[in-house]
Design an enzyme around this catalytic site. Structure first.
Site, PDB file in Angstrom:
ATOM      1  N   ARG A  91       0.858  -1.186   0.000  1.00 30.44           N
ATOM      2  CA  ARG A  91       0.000   0.000   0.000  1.00 30.44           C
ATOM      3  C   ARG A  91       0.883   1.221   0.000  1.00 30.44           C
ATOM      4  O   ARG A  91       1.860   1.292   0.743  1.00 30.44           O
ATOM      5  CB  ARG A  91      -0.887   0.012   1.257  1.00 30.44           C
ATOM      6  N   ASP A 124      -3.576 -13.306   7.189  1.00 32.73           N
ATOM      7  CA  ASP A 124      -4.924 -13.021   6.724  1.00 32.73           C
ATOM      8  C   ASP A 124      -5.762 -14.288   6.602  1.00 32.73           C
ATOM      9  O   ASP A 124      -5.235 -15.371   6.370  1.00 32.73           O
ATOM     10  CB  ASP A 124      -4.821 -12.378   5.332  1.00 32.73           C
ATOM     11  N   LYS A 127     -16.072  -3.146  12.093  1.00 31.68           N
ATOM     12  CA  LYS A 127     -14.948  -4.001  12.475  1.00 31.68           C
ATOM     13  C   LYS A 127     -14.663  -3.947  13.963  1.00 31.68           C
ATOM     14  O   LYS A 127     -15.128  -3.049  14.670  1.00 31.68           O
ATOM     15  CB  LYS A 127     -13.699  -3.608  11.691  1.00 31.68           C
TER      16      LYS A 127
END
Length: 640
Positions: free
Chosen positions: A366, A386, A472
RNA sequence: GCCGUUGUAGCUCAGUGGUAGAGCACUUCCUUGGUAAGGAAGAGGUCGAGAGUUCAAUUCUCUUCAACGGCUCCA
């Protein structure tokens, strides 16, 4: 006469003009000296403000958070007074207390202000504390407030006043300084016995980068000189455990200008830690029914158009990779979920397969703003532990709870006790920025809150902090210098399954859309290890540490024996090294201590003759001789 | 990205308009030593990169890259 109720339940009668300070004095002179502010009913007041009506009263001192805040708030005013005395005509933004100290934003009117001017300001502040000026509070009309700051020419204060209601505006005054402020403040400047201005930095007015940048001056003060020196000592200690410094010293990772900013390079010792963490997580996940996958580091533009990431982040990410093929574009993957969605969509799915838990140690890239990069905690390329759980609506809560269990298991294993969980929900007012239907969001938000509650998590709820695709639950941990970092995360996503048109066949033989849960207990391995380094000050748990044992022969004569020992230990999965340099034993011990190797085995003539090991523990010292078999036993016990 | 500070040997840091220094680490030799630094010698620098000013730049100026402290941002 009015009735004042104290925390112990006792009631005192006094005149309406009585102040909290006077009550304190009635109790004891010592208490009165320590009072900084007062909790009146549920508001924090100055100790010098008349109580007027019946109320409950708690006297606040340095031991109370609110007392500290009043102290630092008053210190900010004191600093402003000193600055104004030294640099007449400067303008002030805001000057609040913060977790450790206070700051004030100042417009020096284009004149430079540098760190070496801080000492002069500090000295001026000390001068003003010895004057022991009292702080006073005055209610002013909006008109009067505007007049005062118009005359002073402080546009920032005027802007603040604009947003305030007439009748609610107060000025505080001490010495030669008057400020717009709702308080409260401490009785007088003399309470401030120790002053330190720490650093300066730029800060936009009202936090908006379109606005003018002001000079923010950070400082801290204490009621006792000793507390300042203790604080400064603590800061030094914190610097010593900075993961950037330890990472270099212990040769865990590096950065290279040639490779690029924010792209950590893992050295052998750091890689060992990473791999052990991965192995641990893989084991935990396998036990919990996850399946492991591997996906490429890049993906075609189409993938991100489908996922919606292209539209939202395309412009701010790494530029696309072009190929000889006209018009073909690939992106470095910023997330693993689109790839995992493709895995889900690879074949028709039955409800019998759900929940399907797809895990990957996926490296993502990113383009973070350059000014935001920070050691391992904020990087441009990192690996997430992940996984994406595809499940039915009804399974969300159970899955959520099981992930919370996993995260807590990890935190306990690695000794993080001081974490908070943050539930991030939608902005209550602005719902434009979120993808997905209202009813889906409501359902997801409810599932998270309930799961957290049922697992007994200590949570805070933040509105407006949700991701654009779903609410979240984040786990936050503090680093050595008190900065808060997000580690583990669990996120509900109703959006991607829709975009990828994911389906499963229900027991009624109809089609239905699965829900997706993104989750990463470590968050990113980079950040996790960064925080872990600081958390344990480089003294990793035995199972995780790169070199568990250093074998230190007294002289070259015992090298052969050292090798035999190492071979023996390796059979039992104990990792070690031999320091066979031509150095004295004291030196070898010192170096092993500096490298924070947990266990040292010293071997010489005696050990060789009796087939023994002299065991020394890091930071503890000599703990005696053992037979190799006994040491293995001892070591295994330490592992647990 | 913005503001400020910094950039000299592997590390930590001195220093100067006349092309550089310390400690530690490193290499070699001596020493074969018992629980936190044994001794000696040696090697090591395009003074972050580029341009400009100057007889002369590591030093002054500008640009750029990076790190640090914040601000803003964060899938």
């Amino acid at each position: 006469m009015i009735n004042i109720t104290l925390p112990d339940g006792s009631v005192r009668q006094c005149t309406p003009e009585t102040t909290a300070m006077e009550i304190a004095r009635q109790i004891s002179e010592g208490l009165a000296r320590n009072v900084l502010a007062a909790l009146v009913n549920d508001e924090i007041w100055d100790s010098f403000r008349p109580l007027k009506k019946d109320c409950s009263l708690k006297l606040l001192t340095w031991d109370d958070k609110e007392g500290k805040y009043a102290f630092w708030h008053s210190s900010a005013h004191l600093m402003a007074e000193a600055l104004e005395a030294l640099y007449p005509g400067i303008k002030f933004g805001i000057g609040p207390p913060i977790e450790n100290g206070f700051y004030y934003d100042v417009d020096f009117g284009g004149k430079p202000f540098t760190a070496d001017q801080l000492e002069a300001v500090e000295n001026k502040m000390k001068e003003l504390t010895s004057a022991d000026n009292t702080y006073s509070r005055r209610e002013v009309s909006k008109k009067e407030a505007i007049e005062y700051f118009t005359q002073k020419g402080d546009q920032y204060k005027l802007e603040l006043i604009e947003g305030l209601e007439d009748g609610q505006i107060t000025f505080y005054h001490q010495g030669n300084f008057t400020d717009l402020c709702k308080g409260p403040h401490i009785p007088s400047t003399g309470k401030i016995k120790a002053v330190k201005l720490l650093n300066i930095a730029g800060a936009y007015w009202r936090g908006d980068e379109k606005n003018k940048q002001l000079t923010r001056i950070y400082g801290i003060t204490f009621p006792k000189a000793k507390e300042l020196s203790e604080y400064l000592f603590m800061l030094e200690e914190a610097k010593k455990r900075d993961h950037r410094k330890l990472g270099k010293e212990l040769e865990l990772f590096m950065f290279s200008d040639k490779v690029g900013q924010g792209l950590p390079i893992w050295l052998p010792r750091g890689t060992m830690i990473r791999e052990r963490l991965e192995r641990y997580m893989r084991k935990e996940q396998t036990e919990r029914g996850y399946v492991q996958v591997v996906t490429p580091h890049i993906g075609k533009k189409d993938l991100y158009v489908t996922s919606g990431h292209y539209e939202k982040y395309g412009k701010d990410s790494f530029k696309p990779i072009h190929t000889p093929e006209e018009g073909e574009e690939f992106f470095l993957k910023p997330m693993n979920c689109p790839h995992h969605c493709e895995i889900y969509g690879n074949k028709p799915r039955s409800y019998k397969e759900l929940p399907l838990r797809i895990a990957e140690f996926g490296t993502v890239y990113r383009y973070e703003q350059s000014g935001e990069l920070n050691g391992l905690t904020r990087v441009r390329g990192f690996t997430q532990d992940d996984a994406h759980i595809f499940c039915t609506d009804d399974q969300i809560k159970e899955e959520f709870k099981s992930v919370i269990d996993l995260v807590m298991e990890v935190f306990i294993k690695l000794g993080f006790e001081n974490y908070t969980a943050q539930i991030s929900l939608r902005d209550k007012t602005n719902r434009e920025k979120y993808i997905g239907s209202d009813s889906n969001w409501d359902k997801a938000e409810k599932a998270i809150s309930e799961a957290a509650l049922e697992k007994g998590l200590k949570t805070i709820t933040e509105y407006g902090e949700a991701a654009f695709y779903g609410p979240k639950l984040d786990f936050m941990v503090k680093d050595a210098i008190g900065r808060s970092w997000q580690l583990g995360t669990i996120q509900v996503d109703y959006n991607l399954p829709e975009r990828f048109e994911l389906e499963y066949i229900t027991s009624e033989n109809t089609k239905a859309r699965p829900v997706m849960i993104h989750r990463a207990p470590f968050g990113s391995l980079e950040r996790f290890i960064g925080v872990l380094i600081e958390h344990c000050n480089g003294n990793f748990p035995l199972w995780l540490t790169p070199d568990q044992v250093a074998i230190l022969p007294i002289s070259e004569k015992y090298e052969e024996f050292a090798k035999n020992i190492l071979n023996y230990l390796e059979k039992y999965d104990i990792r070690g090294l031999i320091d066979n340099r031509n150095e004295k034993i004291g030196r070898k011990i010192r170096d092993a201590e500096m490298k924070k190797i947990p266990i040292m085995l010293i071997i010489g003539e005696q050990e060789q003759e009796n087939n023994e090991l002299s065991v020394r523990e890091h930071r503890t010292g000599d703990i005696g001789k053992m037979k190799p078999e006994m040491f293995v036993e001892y070591f295994k016990n330490k592992l647990i």
